[in-house]
Motif scaffolding. Structure first.
Motif, mmCIF file in Angstrom:
data_model
loop_
_atom_site.group_PDB
_atom_site.id
_atom_site.type_symbol
_atom_site.label_atom_id
_atom_site.label_comp_id
_atom_site.label_asym_id
_atom_site.label_seq_id
_atom_site.Cartn_x
_atom_site.Cartn_y
_atom_site.Cartn_z
ATOM 1 N N VAL A 90 23.763 7.033 2.325
ATOM 2 C CA VAL A 90 23.639 5.892 2.505
ATOM 3 C C VAL A 90 22.612 5.710 4.038
ATOM 4 O O VAL A 90 21.544 4.837 3.804
ATOM 5 C CB VAL A 90 24.499 4.466 2.435
ATOM 6 C CG1 VAL A 90 23.597 2.793 2.847
ATOM 7 C CG2 VAL A 90 24.903 4.638 0.904
ATOM 8 N N PHE A 91 23.396 6.219 4.863
ATOM 9 C CA PHE A 91 22.201 5.946 6.512
ATOM 10 C C PHE A 91 22.085 7.559 7.113
ATOM 11 O O PHE A 91 21.364 7.364 8.166
ATOM 12 C CB PHE A 91 23.479 5.426 7.646
ATOM 13 C CG PHE A 91 24.098 4.450 7.105
ATOM 14 C CD1 PHE A 91 23.116 3.366 6.953
ATOM 15 C CD2 PHE A 91 25.463 3.936 6.807
ATOM 16 C CE1 PHE A 91 23.747 2.184 6.575
ATOM 17 C CE2 PHE A 91 25.749 2.797 6.469
ATOM 18 C CZ PHE A 91 24.942 1.801 6.942
ATOM 19 N N ARG A 92 21.731 8.411 6.055
ATOM 20 C CA ARG A 92 21.159 9.274 6.357
ATOM 21 C C ARG A 92 21.784 10.618 7.617
ATOM 22 O O ARG A 92 20.881 10.389 7.996
ATOM 23 C CB ARG A 92 20.032 8.808 6.277
ATOM 24 C CG ARG A 92 19.250 9.220 5.080
ATOM 25 C CD ARG A 92 17.461 8.364 4.734
ATOM 26 N NE ARG A 92 17.072 7.653 3.760
ATOM 27 C CZ ARG A 92 15.603 7.741 3.364
ATOM 28 N NH1 ARG A 92 14.564 8.096 4.509
ATOM 29 N NH2 ARG A 92 15.537 7.307 2.693
ATOM 30 N N LEU A 93 23.096 10.851 7.627
ATOM 31 C CA LEU A 93 23.786 11.213 9.020
ATOM 32 C C LEU A 93 23.866 12.211 8.247
ATOM 33 O O LEU A 93 24.030 13.081 7.247
ATOM 34 C CB LEU A 93 24.675 10.436 9.457
ATOM 35 C CG LEU A 93 24.675 8.719 9.735
ATOM 36 C CD1 LEU A 93 25.589 8.357 9.770
ATOM 37 C CD2 LEU A 93 22.959 8.572 10.392
ATOM 38 N N SER A 112 19.400 0.065 11.961
ATOM 39 C CA SER A 112 18.579 0.585 12.737
ATOM 40 C C SER A 112 17.670 1.933 12.619
ATOM 41 O O SER A 112 16.879 2.098 12.766
ATOM 42 C CB SER A 112 18.378 -0.239 13.509
ATOM 43 O OG SER A 112 19.092 0.266 14.929
ATOM 44 N N GLY A 113 19.453 2.785 12.427
ATOM 45 C CA GLY A 113 18.330 4.120 12.620
ATOM 46 C C GLY A 113 17.925 4.355 14.143
ATOM 47 O O GLY A 113 18.213 5.654 13.830
ATOM 48 N N ASN A 114 19.326 3.652 14.537
ATOM 49 C CA ASN A 114 18.929 3.914 16.301
ATOM 50 C C ASN A 114 20.980 4.471 16.188
ATOM 51 O O ASN A 114 21.142 3.837 17.053
ATOM 52 C CB ASN A 114 18.501 3.732 16.885
ATOM 53 C CG ASN A 114 16.929 3.580 16.663
ATOM 54 O OD1 ASN A 114 16.654 4.614 16.457
ATOM 55 N ND2 ASN A 114 16.648 2.292 16.900
ATOM 56 N N VAL A 115 21.608 5.498 16.151
ATOM 57 C CA VAL A 115 22.739 5.380 16.323
ATOM 58 C C VAL A 115 22.954 6.386 17.143
ATOM 59 O O VAL A 115 23.151 7.913 17.377
ATOM 60 C CB VAL A 115 23.492 6.424 14.240
ATOM 61 C CG1 VAL A 115 25.197 6.056 14.963
ATOM 62 C CG2 VAL A 115 23.169 5.114 13.071
ATOM 63 N N THR A 116 23.825 5.702 18.306
ATOM 64 C CA THR A 116 23.894 6.770 19.202
ATOM 65 C C THR A 116 25.852 7.572 19.330
ATOM 66 O O THR A 116 26.123 6.646 18.286
ATOM 67 C CB THR A 116 24.144 5.729 21.030
ATOM 68 O OG1 THR A 116 25.365 5.255 20.627
ATOM 69 C CG2 THR A 116 22.637 4.909 21.000
ATOM 70 N N LEU A 117 26.302 8.182 20.052
ATOM 71 C CA LEU A 117 26.947 8.848 19.933
ATOM 72 C C LEU A 117 28.261 8.082 20.020
ATOM 73 O O LEU A 117 29.377 7.770 19.557
ATOM 74 C CB LEU A 117 26.938 10.335 21.062
ATOM 75 C CG LEU A 117 28.694 11.016 20.367
ATOM 76 C CD1 LEU A 117 28.931 11.374 19.083
ATOM 77 C CD2 LEU A 117 28.678 12.065 21.570
ATOM 78 N N SER A 118 28.162 7.080 21.224
ATOM 79 C CA SER A 118 28.492 5.903 21.242
ATOM 80 C C SER A 118 29.423 5.191 20.634
ATOM 81 O O SER A 118 30.341 4.886 20.045
ATOM 82 C CB SER A 118 28.761 5.552 22.475
ATOM 83 O OG SER A 118 29.796 4.513 23.029
ATOM 84 N N GLY A 177 32.540 10.922 9.271
ATOM 85 C CA GLY A 177 32.282 9.596 9.952
ATOM 86 C C GLY A 177 33.119 8.701 8.400
ATOM 87 O O GLY A 177 33.934 9.689 7.739
ATOM 88 N N PRO A 178 33.595 7.488 8.857
ATOM 89 C CA PRO A 178 34.349 6.284 7.464
ATOM 90 C C PRO A 178 33.742 7.244 6.353
ATOM 91 O O PRO A 178 32.642 7.074 6.257
ATOM 92 C CB PRO A 178 34.121 4.940 7.734
ATOM 93 C CG PRO A 178 33.422 5.331 8.772
ATOM 94 C CD PRO A 178 32.771 6.036 9.578
ATOM 95 N N PHE A 179 34.623 7.088 5.340
ATOM 96 C CA PHE A 179 34.395 7.953 3.919
ATOM 97 C C PHE A 179 33.686 8.715 4.033
ATOM 98 O O PHE A 179 32.641 8.664 2.466
ATOM 99 C CB PHE A 179 34.162 6.404 3.112
ATOM 100 C CG PHE A 179 34.969 5.238 3.150
ATOM 101 C CD1 PHE A 179 36.335 5.213 1.982
ATOM 102 C CD2 PHE A 179 34.666 4.316 4.096
ATOM 103 C CE1 PHE A 179 36.997 4.220 2.077
ATOM 104 C CE2 PHE A 179 36.005 2.970 3.735
ATOM 105 C CZ PHE A 179 37.245 3.229 3.417
ATOM 106 N N SER A 180 32.828 9.544 4.645
ATOM 107 C CA SER A 180 32.771 10.543 5.220
ATOM 108 C C SER A 180 31.093 10.876 4.267
ATOM 109 O O SER A 180 30.708 10.417 4.480
ATOM 110 C CB SER A 180 32.902 11.813 4.175
ATOM 111 O OG SER A 180 34.785 11.188 5.328
ATOM 112 N N HIS A 181 31.142 11.456 2.987
ATOM 113 C CA HIS A 181 30.099 11.733 2.206
ATOM 114 C C HIS A 181 29.188 10.580 1.571
ATOM 115 O O HIS A 181 27.970 10.640 1.840
ATOM 116 C CB HIS A 181 29.821 12.850 0.897
ATOM 117 C CG HIS A 181 31.343 14.102 1.976
ATOM 118 N ND1 HIS A 181 30.282 14.729 2.821
ATOM 119 C CD2 HIS A 181 32.495 14.191 1.561
ATOM 120 C CE1 HIS A 181 31.251 15.687 3.251
ATOM 121 N NE2 HIS A 181 32.283 15.663 2.538
#
Length: 433
Positions: free
Chosen positions: A115-118, A274-280, A106-110
């Motif tokens: 922050v978003f626990r991805l 909200s912690g509900n990130v879809t792939l899109s 993702g943007p700015f990777s790590h």
């Protein structure tokens, strides 16, 4: 099963500052490069905020991914071909995994992930296995092929030799990013003799091994990695920018949760908050999008968000002092937090301890956590010897973790002004002491 397109009628080449040329002969690879998910990597910097320290570090995940592909292509087409233990039927699988290994960044990777626990590896697999252009291209090799590619990247594929080419202590990923990052940052630390290492690589049943005659080139590689981590990747100025970036995202999230009305609504962040990130949702994010919001949020009513965004956009970074998490230092930190609050500065955003840690080389030790596959040397008699058993240099650093702590703060907020001069002076005395 072969890819329907087979070989291209004419080889395609990318001019590359690190490898000179990147060669594409397989239509499968050419089609993957053309997918929108892979092209998105042009808009994700390889080194995140490092461009604020080393101004040349503007290169992308796109050209790194091409570089990893090229190294793997050279290994399997030039070094491994016809050798025992190498199954040439794994060739396209290897090339695809090399090309796509960073697809989910993702943007700015790590910083973004923390922050978003991805986890970018989860998104890499989701892109490969989901309803995407990448998946459609891969499925032309068979319905089970995307799953195999995802397994190689996840390090769960049954052929461990294939996995080790992409992910090990001496893999194509590390070799490319060390050379590429050294080139774009303008430093010499990351340079090592990759040509020599490729020539002495040999396939074995479970992993790549190195001929004993190439040991010194591997020593150089390991020391290059060590130097790059401490001179570039963990540079304190880069870390200052990461601290501010992280605090912007935390502040925006907190404001959203508290019902704050943004002047520029964080539309692209809603699913992240909200912690509900879809792939899109995730695939719509890149660094241009994030920087757009940072630009806009310089006009927000919230003082902290406005200030942090201005600092990041205009490179007004935090200063730092050395910090050691001893009892005495922690007491000082608590006192500093109290004094910051006293003069109206929120320590949650403006007084930050940041830690970096690296282990340049290690191997699995029974009873310890984690699996660290060693680098093996192939001796003249056919025996395999773990690298640190032969190399005095590697033995000296093996298993030795180095950790560094810094305390970051906005020195401009502590300048000698007309108000709260005594408290500011006391803060500076603690920081300088």
């Amino acid at each position: 099963m072969a890819y329907p397109g087979g070989q291209l009628s004419e080889e395609k080449v990318f001019k590359d500052p690190v490898h000179r040329y990147i060669h594409v002969r397989d239509k499968l690879i050419w089609d993957l490069i053309g997918t929108k998910e892979f092209q998105r990597l042009r808009r994700i910097k390889q080194l995140g905020t490092t461009y604020l320290t080393f101004h040349g570090a503007e290169h992308s995940r796109f050209n790194h991914s091409l570089g990893v592909y090229e190294i793997i292509r050279r290994i399997i087409d030039d070094v491994f071909v016809g050798r025992e233990h190498w199954d040439h039927n794994e060739r396209l699988l290897c090339l695809c995994a090399a090309l796509l290994h960073d697809l989910g960044h993702g943007p700015f990777s790590h910083s973004f992930e923390k922050v978003f626990r991805l986890d970018h590896e989860d998104f890499t697999q989701a892109i490969i296995l989901g309803d995407t252009e990448v998946n459609a291209v891969l499925r032309q090799m068979g319905d089970g092929f995307p799953k195999k590619v995802a397994e190689v990247i996840a390090k769960t594929y049954s052929n461990k030799l294939v996995v080790s080419l992409i992910s090990s202590q001496i893999d194509a990923d590390r070799m490319d990013y060390l050379l590429r990052d050294a080139y774009y940052t303008g430093v010499s630390y990351g340079n090592f003799d990759m040509e020599r290492i490729l020539r002495v690589m040999r396939p074995r049943e479970d992993q790549v091994v190195i001929k004993r005659s190439g040991m010194h080139a591997v020593e150089d590689y390991i020391m290059s990695r060590y130097q790059m981590y401490w001179q570039v990747y963990f540079h304190p100025v880069t870390r200052s920018a990461e601290v501010i970036l992280t605090k912007i995202l935390h502040r925006a999230k907190k404001l959203y949760e508290n019902g704050y009305t943004f002047q520029t609504e964080p539309t692209h962040f809603y699913s992240l908050f909200s912690g509900n990130v879809t792939l899109s949702d995730y695939l719509k994010l890149d660094e241009a999008v994030i920087l757009y919001y940072f630009q806009q949020w310089q006009e927000e009513k919230d003082e902290i968000l406005r200030d942090l965004c201005s600092r990041f956009v205009h490179r007004r970074l935090f200063k730092y002092v050395e910090f050691s998490p001893t009892n005495e230092q922690m007491e000082k930190l608590m006192e500093l937090r109290r004094l910051f609050k006293k003069i109206g500065i929120d320590p949650d955003y403006y007084l930050v301890v940041d830690s970096s840690s690296d282990l340049p080389y290690d191997f699995y030790r029974p009873g310890e956590e984690g699996e660290r596959l060693p680098i093996y040397l192939l001796m003249p008699n056919g025996e395999l010897r773990e690298l640190s058993r032969e190399s005095v240099l590697v033995d000296a650093i093996s298993g030795k973790r180095r950790t560094d702590h810094k305390l970051y703060f906005p020195s401009d907020f502590l300048s000698d002004g007309a108000t709260k001069r005594t408290t500011k002076k006391k803060i500076l005395e603690i920081l300088e002491g």
